[in-house]
Design a protein around this motif. Sequence first.
Motif, PDB file in Angstrom:
ATOM      1  N   MET A   1      20.969   5.995   5.453  1.00  0.00           N
ATOM      2  CA  MET A   1      20.144   7.413   5.191  1.00  0.00           C
ATOM      3  C   MET A   1      19.140   6.743   6.771  1.00  0.00           C
ATOM      4  SD  MET A   1      18.880   7.936   1.367  1.00  0.00           S
ATOM      5  CE  MET A   1      18.271   5.983   1.012  1.00  0.00           C
ATOM      6  N   ASN A   2      19.040   6.492   7.655  1.00  0.00           N
ATOM      7  CA  ASN A   2      18.439   5.980   8.576  1.00  0.00           C
ATOM      8  C   ASN A   2      17.081   6.691   8.548  1.00  0.00           C
ATOM      9  OD1 ASN A   2      21.097   6.341  10.426  1.00  0.00           O
ATOM     10  ND2 ASN A   2      21.340   8.324  10.561  1.00  0.00           N
ATOM     11  N   PRO A   3      16.344   5.568   7.519  1.00  0.00           N
ATOM     12  CA  PRO A   3      15.422   5.539   7.318  1.00  0.00           C
ATOM     13  C   PRO A   3      14.663   5.464   9.083  1.00  0.00           C
ATOM     14  CG  PRO A   3      15.824   4.142   6.745  1.00  0.00           C
ATOM     15  CD  PRO A   3      17.121   4.633   7.088  1.00  0.00           C
ATOM     16  N   ARG A   4      13.167   5.925   8.809  1.00  0.00           N
ATOM     17  CA  ARG A   4      12.622   4.567   9.681  1.00  0.00           C
ATOM     18  C   ARG A   4      11.471   3.487   9.454  1.00  0.00           C
ATOM     19  NH1 ARG A   4       7.145   9.194   9.219  1.00  0.00           N
ATOM     20  NH2 ARG A   4       6.084   8.338   7.627  1.00  0.00           N
ATOM     21  N   PRO A   5      11.170   2.555  10.518  1.00  0.00           N
ATOM     22  CA  PRO A   5      10.235   1.808   9.919  1.00  0.00           C
ATOM     23  C   PRO A   5       9.005   1.731   9.169  1.00  0.00           C
ATOM     24  CG  PRO A   5      10.537   2.051  12.208  1.00  0.00           C
ATOM     25  CD  PRO A   5      11.205   3.351  12.032  1.00  0.00           C
ATOM     26  N   PHE A   6       9.682   0.849   8.232  1.00  0.00           N
ATOM     27  CA  PHE A   6       8.133   0.962   6.869  1.00  0.00           C
ATOM     28  C   PHE A   6       7.308   0.473   7.470  1.00  0.00           C
ATOM     29  CE2 PHE A   6       6.187   2.819   2.897  1.00  0.00           C
ATOM     30  CZ  PHE A   6       6.207   1.208   2.429  1.00  0.00           C
ATOM     31  N   ASP A   7       5.734   0.623   7.710  1.00  0.00           N
ATOM     32  CA  ASP A   7       4.633  -0.185   7.005  1.00  0.00           C
ATOM     33  C   ASP A   7       4.173  -0.400   6.318  1.00  0.00           C
ATOM     34  OD1 ASP A   7       0.994   0.626   8.705  1.00  0.00           O
ATOM     35  OD2 ASP A   7       2.234  -1.199   7.998  1.00  0.00           O
ATOM     36  N   SER A   8       4.518  -1.577   5.786  1.00  0.00           N
ATOM     37  CA  SER A   8       4.342  -2.264   4.033  1.00  0.00           C
ATOM     38  C   SER A   8       2.990  -2.091   4.293  1.00  0.00           C
ATOM     39  CB  SER A   8       4.727  -3.504   4.463  1.00  0.00           C
ATOM     40  OG  SER A   8       4.026  -4.352   5.161  1.00  0.00           O
ATOM     41  N   THR A   9       2.139  -2.468   4.908  1.00  0.00           N
ATOM     42  CA  THR A   9       0.543  -2.453   4.370  1.00  0.00           C
ATOM     43  C   THR A   9       0.045  -1.197   4.903  1.00  0.00           C
ATOM     44  OG1 THR A   9      -0.090  -2.188   7.468  1.00  0.00           O
ATOM     45  CG2 THR A   9       0.567  -4.346   6.793  1.00  0.00           C
ATOM     46  N   ALA A  10       0.672   0.037   4.325  1.00  0.00           N
ATOM     47  CA  ALA A  10      -0.280   1.280   4.630  1.00  0.00           C
ATOM     48  C   ALA A  10      -0.593   1.196   3.033  1.00  0.00           C
ATOM     49  CB  ALA A  10       1.140   2.240   4.795  1.00  0.00           C
ATOM     50  N   GLU A  11      -0.205   0.636   1.936  1.00  0.00           N
ATOM     51  CA  GLU A  11      -0.653   0.289   0.817  1.00  0.00           C
ATOM     52  C   GLU A  11      -0.235  -0.448  -0.531  1.00  0.00           C
ATOM     53  OE1 GLU A  11      -1.023   4.143  -2.962  1.00  0.00           O
ATOM     54  OE2 GLU A  11       0.464   4.020  -2.274  1.00  0.00           O
ATOM     55  N   ALA A  12      -0.900  -1.203  -1.005  1.00  0.00           N
ATOM     56  CA  ALA A  12      -0.297  -2.581  -1.501  1.00  0.00           C
ATOM     57  C   ALA A  12      -0.386  -1.982  -2.761  1.00  0.00           C
ATOM     58  CB  ALA A  12      -1.400  -3.318  -1.795  1.00  0.00           C
ATOM     59  N   VAL A  13       0.597  -2.583  -3.644  1.00  0.00           N
ATOM     60  CA  VAL A  13       1.083  -2.336  -4.825  1.00  0.00           C
ATOM     61  C   VAL A  13       0.097  -2.509  -5.465  1.00  0.00           C
ATOM     62  CG1 VAL A  13       3.359  -3.275  -6.085  1.00  0.00           C
ATOM     63  CG2 VAL A  13       3.684  -3.089  -4.509  1.00  0.00           C
ATOM     64  N   PRO A  14      -0.302  -1.801  -6.948  1.00  0.00           N
ATOM     65  CA  PRO A  14      -1.188  -2.105  -7.539  1.00  0.00           C
ATOM     66  C   PRO A  14      -1.630  -2.687  -8.668  1.00  0.00           C
ATOM     67  CG  PRO A  14      -0.953   0.530  -6.849  1.00  0.00           C
ATOM     68  CD  PRO A  14       0.209  -0.189  -6.460  1.00  0.00           C
ATOM     69  N   ALA A  15      -1.740  -3.202  -9.363  1.00  0.00           N
ATOM     70  CA  ALA A  15      -1.057  -4.120 -10.152  1.00  0.00           C
ATOM     71  C   ALA A  15      -1.066  -3.172 -11.544  1.00  0.00           C
ATOM     72  CB  ALA A  15      -3.468  -4.592 -10.381  1.00  0.00           C
ATOM     73  N   ALA A  16      -1.389  -1.853 -11.474  1.00  0.00           N
ATOM     74  CA  ALA A  16      -0.709  -1.519 -12.047  1.00  0.00           C
ATOM     75  C   ALA A  16       0.124  -1.106 -12.428  1.00  0.00           C
ATOM     76  CB  ALA A  16      -1.794   0.541 -12.919  1.00  0.00           C
ATOM     77  N   ALA A  17       0.539  -1.418 -11.160  1.00  0.00           N
ATOM     78  CA  ALA A  17       2.481  -0.736 -10.825  1.00  0.00           C
ATOM     79  C   ALA A  17       3.166  -2.208 -12.735  1.00  0.00           C
ATOM     80  CB  ALA A  17       3.000  -1.099  -9.931  1.00  0.00           C
ATOM     81  N   THR A  18       2.947  -3.528 -11.742  1.00  0.00           N
ATOM     82  CA  THR A  18       3.409  -4.638 -12.545  1.00  0.00           C
ATOM     83  C   THR A  18       3.546  -3.919 -14.121  1.00  0.00           C
ATOM     84  OG1 THR A  18       2.584  -6.343 -10.642  1.00  0.00           O
ATOM     85  CG2 THR A  18       3.262  -6.509 -12.994  1.00  0.00           C
ATOM     86  N   LYS A  19       2.234  -3.762 -14.531  1.00  0.00           N
ATOM     87  CA  LYS A  19       2.053  -3.149 -16.491  1.00  0.00           C
ATOM     88  C   LYS A  19       3.331  -1.790 -16.801  1.00  0.00           C
ATOM     89  CE  LYS A  19      -2.534  -4.662 -16.162  1.00  0.00           C
ATOM     90  NZ  LYS A  19      -4.410  -5.031 -16.512  1.00  0.00           N
ATOM     91  N   ILE A  20       3.572  -1.745 -15.612  1.00  0.00           N
ATOM     92  CA  ILE A  20       3.960  -0.048 -16.313  1.00  0.00           C
ATOM     93  C   ILE A  20       5.112  -0.509 -16.139  1.00  0.00           C
ATOM     94  CG2 ILE A  20       4.208   2.386 -14.948  1.00  0.00           C
ATOM     95  CD1 ILE A  20       1.676   2.741 -14.753  1.00  0.00           C
TER      96      ILE A  20
END
Length: 215
Positions: A1-20
Amino acid sequence: MNPRPFDSTAEAVPAAATKIFGERLDMAIGYHRLLAQVASVRGFIGPKEVGRLWSRHILNCAVVSEALAAGISVADIGSGAGLPGVALAIARPDLNITLIEPLLKRSTFLREVVDELGLDNVTVVRGRAEEQGKSLFDATTSRAVAPLGKLVGWSLPLVKVGGSMVAMKGSTVGEELKRDAAQIKKAGGGKAEIFTVGQTLLDEPTTVISIARLR
């Protein structure tokens, strides 16, 4: 899919994501990456949305699972980049979800997502909702697809009698419900319920409308 570099600091994984997402959090993170790296490049996600994919898109779609019974079949109409369908499929592996998307580029992306994430509870169908068969699913979902009156004409025919369409809507959904009452009745719709999901998980809960199919 030839992805572009991803900035992992753009948005932290929210705590709610773990619960969901629980044990499937890594899968949700993978989906976030595909939206940020691929969907945004192909124009399916606006550039301003990349920094808020969790809060504005993935999580508020995943909590729609609160409105869906266990083990049912669901058609996600006009799935686009997979919202809410893919988010629901990750959060709820018990659901059998069909993503219905008419555009080739988007349906191709959806198949790539399904393959890369290993979503064995998801089928991708390229086509319009009105081109599908009748009474195929226990429920339908949708997000920002069409005004309610038009949406019921696409959604309810796909739903088995006794099932329901569940649509993510904004604060004016009550006005839409009054305005389009005749179209809802014509499509076989019965009781409509407006409520919010994700109240205990999200800062901004998601508003949905559920309309049962009577005939």
